[in-house]
Design a protein around this motif. Structure first.
Motif, PDB file in Angstrom:
ATOM      1  N   GLU A  29      -8.747  -8.758  18.670  1.00  0.00           N
ATOM      2  CA  GLU A  29      -8.316  -7.671  18.090  1.00  0.00           C
ATOM      3  C   GLU A  29      -7.918  -6.691  19.549  1.00  0.00           C
ATOM      4  O   GLU A  29      -6.828  -5.972  19.508  1.00  0.00           O
ATOM      5  N   GLN A  30      -8.565  -6.744  20.574  1.00  0.00           N
ATOM      6  CA  GLN A  30      -8.407  -5.804  21.839  1.00  0.00           C
ATOM      7  C   GLN A  30      -7.104  -6.590  22.472  1.00  0.00           C
ATOM      8  O   GLN A  30      -6.294  -5.578  23.099  1.00  0.00           O
ATOM      9  N   LEU A  31      -7.086  -7.606  22.430  1.00  0.00           N
ATOM     10  CA  LEU A  31      -6.082  -8.373  23.443  1.00  0.00           C
ATOM     11  C   LEU A  31      -4.640  -8.018  22.474  1.00  0.00           C
ATOM     12  O   LEU A  31      -3.520  -7.890  23.024  1.00  0.00           O
ATOM     13  N   ALA A  32      -4.721  -8.265  21.209  1.00  0.00           N
ATOM     14  CA  ALA A  32      -3.681  -7.983  20.181  1.00  0.00           C
ATOM     15  C   ALA A  32      -2.990  -6.612  20.597  1.00  0.00           C
ATOM     16  O   ALA A  32      -1.776  -6.583  20.480  1.00  0.00           O
ATOM     17  N   GLY A  72      -8.840 -13.019  27.731  1.00  0.00           N
ATOM     18  CA  GLY A  72      -9.662 -12.919  26.335  1.00  0.00           C
ATOM     19  C   GLY A  72      -9.254 -13.997  25.644  1.00  0.00           C
ATOM     20  O   GLY A  72      -8.537 -14.999  25.857  1.00  0.00           O
ATOM     21  N   GLU A  73      -9.531 -13.361  24.229  1.00  0.00           N
ATOM     22  CA  GLU A  73      -9.242 -14.475  23.146  1.00  0.00           C
ATOM     23  C   GLU A  73      -7.987 -14.365  22.559  1.00  0.00           C
ATOM     24  O   GLU A  73      -7.604 -13.434  22.184  1.00  0.00           O
ATOM     25  N   PHE A  74      -7.093 -15.230  22.491  1.00  0.00           N
ATOM     26  CA  PHE A  74      -5.933 -15.377  21.805  1.00  0.00           C
ATOM     27  C   PHE A  74      -6.202 -16.160  20.461  1.00  0.00           C
ATOM     28  O   PHE A  74      -5.993 -17.253  20.154  1.00  0.00           O
ATOM     29  N   GLY A  75      -6.186 -15.198  19.282  1.00  0.00           N
ATOM     30  CA  GLY A  75      -6.633 -15.516  18.036  1.00  0.00           C
ATOM     31  C   GLY A  75      -5.330 -15.246  16.910  1.00  0.00           C
ATOM     32  O   GLY A  75      -4.271 -14.767  17.541  1.00  0.00           O
ATOM     33  N   ALA A  81       0.585 -10.006  16.872  1.00  0.00           N
ATOM     34  CA  ALA A  81       1.017  -9.292  17.783  1.00  0.00           C
ATOM     35  C   ALA A  81       2.337  -9.532  18.546  1.00  0.00           C
ATOM     36  O   ALA A  81       3.189  -8.854  19.104  1.00  0.00           O
ATOM     37  N   THR A  82       2.142 -10.998  18.641  1.00  0.00           N
ATOM     38  CA  THR A  82       3.399 -11.476  19.649  1.00  0.00           C
ATOM     39  C   THR A  82       4.757 -11.782  18.882  1.00  0.00           C
ATOM     40  O   THR A  82       5.870 -12.095  19.296  1.00  0.00           O
ATOM     41  N   GLY A  83       4.483 -11.501  17.528  1.00  0.00           N
ATOM     42  CA  GLY A  83       5.809 -11.913  16.588  1.00  0.00           C
ATOM     43  C   GLY A  83       7.053 -11.275  17.147  1.00  0.00           C
ATOM     44  O   GLY A  83       8.110 -12.038  17.080  1.00  0.00           O
TER      45      GLY A  83
END
Length: 548
Positions: A29-32, A72-75, A81-83
């Motif tokens: 969530e934070q990375l997003a 971090g985590e790319f979930g 978010a990268t759309g």
């Protein structure tokens, strides 16, 4: 935003990414959130990924080639978010065999324009390397998983978590909601993987941790660089030891913890539940109830034992508390059943602690705990109430008794001086006890050769001190025939309680407690008088019954 083609540098170019990311260890969530912010800009975004975690960078300007966003985590949230970046072909992707956080440079030949298929493939791979078969590890057998879970008592083993993994928190359903996380990954490409140790330790219970979902993601995807093999092994060892200690405590005798607390030195006394538990466990005891009860606490009144105001307020409390404490002592607090054992945590004025000891009596089932201040450099989390583990059993002759002035004909009063934390100078005694360089009353002293604040550091200290105190009281009451004893105590809190415990409730002399406030040379002045039936405050004459 107009669609643009992501530009990739010539294949021979080496791209410097040596600056450390400002945000390390981000959740999905934070990375997003960071990626969504970067998507609103105009530059490309580069995801530098190994098999299970990523580092994100953004192309900020021509003068600054790449700027770190975070690691971090790319979930699923990061993918969402990268759309916009995917649609505009502004998302670049590069693979590394190292942890992305330690990579200093990459070749442009490693970089490709990301696609939804590439991201889906990478996420599937990350799942295989870290989770596998939902909530179970492929390589860990049922017997291995059962051993790991039993050692963890089905609780998350990550420090400070301890989530119950036998119950699903949102629904309350019972089941297995834990992850059996490998310390050395079962795959050489996984977190902390090793080409030799990964297959060798895949089914070894000493290589597995039971973790909740959040803690599992933390060590494998969010902050894998922070949680190396040795650190996770230390976490496993500490968790197993703590679980074992907690379960062993179920066999300990139960006691009722009681505070004797006052506002000494103007500070509101406080003992944390963790201090209580630690102290009890150190003596192989456990609390019969969650919270300790506080007795003889006079609210916000400051520690002024030579004023009537202090004692008037305290006597109101004593009149309520003494009967309650006596009911615990005789068992009537449990409907006439055998009385509970009591764990006493004393931190009050010397006079009140002596009185508390007189009420408690010298009976079995009373466990005293001594407060200990942490020294500079010691772990601040170590409880102040557990007896120091390094303390030595005292020598048999540590506590001594001497007669400083012998029996005087027709004198029914005497002095008892106790010098454990500091030596009591005779010149500080009241005039009727010491005058013109001479003791005026028969005087017996209990002392150690080198009084100091750590003189009592072992439970055996209290036992030996009590034995020597008994000798002194027998000398005063049986040999000297004394009817009134003037008490001057320089001793730790537990020793003051023991002084009161050694008073003979039915045939005791009257004891007059004295205290000194104002420094090491301040005179001792009387505070309260304890008889076989009552306690009297000497400033105002107020009394409180000691009869059950």
């Amino acid at each position: 935003m107009p669609t643009q083609e992501a530009k990739i540098a010539p294949s021979e170019e080496i791209i410097d990414v040596s600056d450390r990311p400002p945000n390390e260890g981000l959740s999905d969530e934070q990375l997003a959130s960071c990626l969504a912010e970067a998507a609103r800009g105009s530059g490309n975004v580069l995801i530098l990924a190994n098999g299970f975690t990523v580092r994100a960078l953004t192309e900020e300007s021509k003068s600054t080639r790449w700027v770190n966003i975070g690691t971090g985590e790319f979930g699923s949230e990061s993918k969402k978010a990268t759309g916009p970046l995917l649609r505009n072909k502004r998302l670049l992707w590069a693979h590394t065999s190292e942890l992305p956080t330690v990579v200093d440079a990459i070749s442009s030949s490693q970089i490709q324009v990301a696609t939804a298929k590439l991201i889906n493939t990478w996420q599937d791979q990350a799942t295989r390397l870290t989770v596998k078969k939902g909530r179970q590890e492929v390589e860990a057998s049922p017997a291995t998983r059962q051993e790991v879970a039993s050692l963890a008592a089905w609780r998350c083993q990550f420090p400070g978590c301890g989530e119950n993994l036998r119950e699903h928190f949102p629904t309350g359903q019972r089941g297995n909601y834990g992850y059996f996380a490998h310390i050395v990954a079962s795959s050489p490409e996984g977190p902390r993987g090793d080409i030799e140790d990964s297959p060798r330790l895949a089914n070894d219970p000493t290589n597995l941790l039971l973790l909740c979902d959040g803690c599992h993601r933390l060590i494998d995807r969010i902050s894998p660089a922070e949680y190396g093999v040795e650190r996770l092994r230390d976490i496993r060892t500490a968790s197993i030891a703590e679980v074992s200690r907690l379960l062993d405590s179920l066999r300990y005798r139960s006691v009722r913890p009681i505070f004797i607390l006052g506002n000494i030195t103007g500070q509101v006394a406080y003992i944390s539940p963790a201090d209580i538990a630690e102290a009890l466990w150190s003596r192989k005891l456990r609390s019969v109830k969650g919270d300790a009860e506080s007795f003889f606490h006079s609210g916000t009144y400051l520690h002024k034992v030579h004023t009537a105001t202090y004692w008037n307020a305290l006597f109101e409390v004593l009149r309520q508390d003494i009967p309650v404490l006596q009911r615990y002592l005789n068992g009537s607090g449990k409907g006439g059943a055998s009385r509970e054992e009591l764990a006493i945590f004393p931190l009050h004025s010397t006079s009140v602690l002596i009185l508390a000891g007189r009420i408690l009596g010298d009976n079995a089932g009373i466990h005293l705990f001594q407060p200990h201040r942490n020294k500079n450099g010691e772990n601040a989390s170590v409880t102040r109430w557990a007896w120091p583990t390094q303390a030595q059993t005292p020598a048999p002759d540590k506590y001594k008794m001497r007669i400083s002035r012998d029996k005087i004909a027709n004198s029914n009063e005497a002095c008892l001086l106790i010098s454990i934390t500091f030596s009591i100078d005779h010149t500080r005694l009241p005039e009727h006890c010491y005058c013109d360089g001479q003791l005026q009353l028969p005087t017996v002293e209990v002392f150690v050769d080198e009084p100091n604040s750590e003189a009592i550091s072992h439970p055996e200290d209290l036992a030996q001190f009590g034995t020597r105190l008994n000798d002194a009281l027998r000398k005063l009451q049986d040999d000297f025939g004394i009817e009134k004893v003037h008490l001057f105590v320089g001793a730790p809190t537990t020793a003051a309680v023991v002084v009161g415990q050694k008073m003979q409730a039915r045939h005791q002399a009257t004891f007059v407690c004295h205290e000194a406030i104002g420094g090491p040379k301040a005179p001792f002045l009387p505070t309260i008088e304890i008889s076989s039936t009552q306690v009297q405050e000497l400033a105002s004459g107020a009394t409180c019954s000691l009869q059950p």
